[in-house]
Design an enzyme around this catalytic site. Structure first.
Site, PDB file in Angstrom:
ATOM      1  N   LYS A  41      48.061  48.054 106.158  1.00 20.26           N
ATOM      2  CA  LYS A  41      49.182  48.520 105.613  1.00 20.26           C
ATOM      3  C   LYS A  41      49.412  49.976 105.725  1.00 20.26           C
ATOM      4  O   LYS A  41      48.661  50.742 106.301  1.00 20.26           O
ATOM      5  CB  LYS A  41      49.075  48.413 104.008  1.00 20.26           C
ATOM      6  CG  LYS A  41      49.071  46.890 103.449  1.00 20.26           C
ATOM      7  CD  LYS A  41      49.052  46.830 101.917  1.00 20.26           C
ATOM      8  CE  LYS A  41      49.024  45.522 101.345  1.00 20.26           C
ATOM      9  NZ  LYS A  41      48.771  45.426  99.783  1.00 20.26           N
ATOM     10  N   SER A 128      53.025  48.195  91.803  1.00 17.46           N
ATOM     11  CA  SER A 128      53.306  49.238  92.806  1.00 17.46           C
ATOM     12  C   SER A 128      54.596  49.388  93.830  1.00 17.46           C
ATOM     13  O   SER A 128      55.316  50.210  94.102  1.00 17.46           O
ATOM     14  CB  SER A 128      51.833  49.459  93.602  1.00 17.46           C
ATOM     15  OG  SER A 128      50.857  49.752  92.677  1.00 17.46           O
TER      16      SER A 128
HETATM   17  O1  PNS Z   1      45.875  45.936  95.035  1.00 19.75           O
HETATM   18  P1  PNS Z   1      45.866  44.723  95.661  1.00 19.75           P
HETATM   19  O2  PNS Z   1      46.620  45.190  97.110  1.00 19.75           O
HETATM   20  O3  PNS Z   1      46.528  43.418  95.148  1.00 19.75           O
HETATM   21  O4  PNS Z   1      44.489  44.543  96.130  1.00 19.75           O
HETATM   22  C1  PNS Z   1      43.826  43.523  96.819  1.00 19.75           C
HETATM   23  C2  PNS Z   1      42.343  43.642  97.428  1.00 19.75           C
HETATM   24  C3  PNS Z   1      42.047  45.020  97.715  1.00 19.75           C
HETATM   25  C4  PNS Z   1      41.623  43.187  96.012  1.00 19.75           C
HETATM   26  C5  PNS Z   1      42.118  42.660  98.571  1.00 19.75           C
HETATM   27  O5  PNS Z   1      43.073  42.785  99.655  1.00 19.75           O
HETATM   28  C6  PNS Z   1      40.655  42.892  99.248  1.00 19.75           C
HETATM   29  O6  PNS Z   1      39.746  42.444  98.518  1.00 19.75           O
HETATM   30  N1  PNS Z   1      40.581  43.324 100.195  1.00 19.75           N
HETATM   31  C7  PNS Z   1      39.230  43.544 101.047  1.00 19.75           C
HETATM   32  C8  PNS Z   1      39.195  42.526 102.022  1.00 19.75           C
HETATM   33  C9  PNS Z   1      38.659  41.556 101.513  1.00 19.75           C
HETATM   34  O7  PNS Z   1      37.728  41.510 100.828  1.00 19.75           O
HETATM   35  N2  PNS Z   1      39.088  40.252 101.774  1.00 19.75           N
HETATM   36  C10 PNS Z   1      38.279  38.887 101.372  1.00 19.75           C
HETATM   37  C11 PNS Z   1      39.292  38.489  99.924  1.00 19.75           C
HETATM   38  S1  PNS Z   1      40.382  37.313 100.558  1.00 19.75           S
END
Ligand code: PNS
Length: 165
Positions: A41, A128
């Site tokens: 992003k 957000s």
């Molecule tokens: O605030 P958000 O953007 O909804 O948070 C999303 C988040 C950070 C929790 C998610 O994208 C994440 O865990 N990203 C790290 C990569 C990961 O572990 N992916 C596997 C889970 S599907």
């Protein structure tokens, strides 16, 4: 000691996030807020800026710690010595994505459980993304996030540039 990790983008942190942070702080001995360094992003604030902002708005909350992370959430959870992920659920629209994420995380790390807190009703609509959209049209964002954060968002948008990190 029961440690939980609340991972997210927090770009920027809203009253909805703070509600989840405060309430999870009452449920666990320690809550580590993990701020994702999201390469895919293009966030408004760099990960360092988001960490600094979160540190300021959680000052005075003794069992809350803010840490940046990159990579998989479950790996970060292990690094933190935790086995619980906290996530907020606003509405049914969040459910599918959150369920998929929780189930994926459980396959990746069966020792890690996800605990969902339903967002307080007054913040159930808040995200957000919509805050940034309102701010980009010079709308009033004062009801969505703490005054200090609202100022930072306005300054950043007036500057007309994104962090790119
Ligand atoms: O605030 P958000 O953007 O909804 O948070 C999303 C988040 C950070 C929790 C998610 O994208 C994440 O865990 N990203 C790290 C990569 C990961 O572990 N992916 C596997 C889970 S599907």
């Amino acid at each position: 000691m029961a440690i939980a990790v609340y991972p997210g983008s927090f770009d920027p942190v809203t009253y909805g996030h703070l509600d989840i942070i405060q309430r999870s702080g009452k449920l666990f001995d320690k809550v580590i807020v993990g701020v994702l360094h999201n390469y895919a992003k293009s966030p408004l604030f760099s990960v360092e800026e988001r960490v600094n902002i979160l540190e300021k708005v959680t000052q005075g909350m003794p069992n809350i710690e803010i840490r940046p992370f990159s990579g998989l959430s479950v790996e970060f959870v292990h690094e933190c010595g935790a086995n619980v992920i906290v996530r907020g659920l606003r509405a049914i629209t969040d459910f599918e994505y959150e369920l998929q994420m929780a189930q994926t995380n459980r396959v990746l790390a069966p020792d890690v459980d996800t605990v969902f807190l339903t967002t307080s009703l007054e913040y159930a609509y808040l995200s957000s993304t919509t805050v940034k959209e309102v701010a980009s049209f010079d709308g009033d964002i004062s009801k969505f996030l703490p005054p200090f954060v609202a100022e930072e968002v306005k300054k950043r948008l007036q500057g007309g540039h994104k962090s790119g990190k």
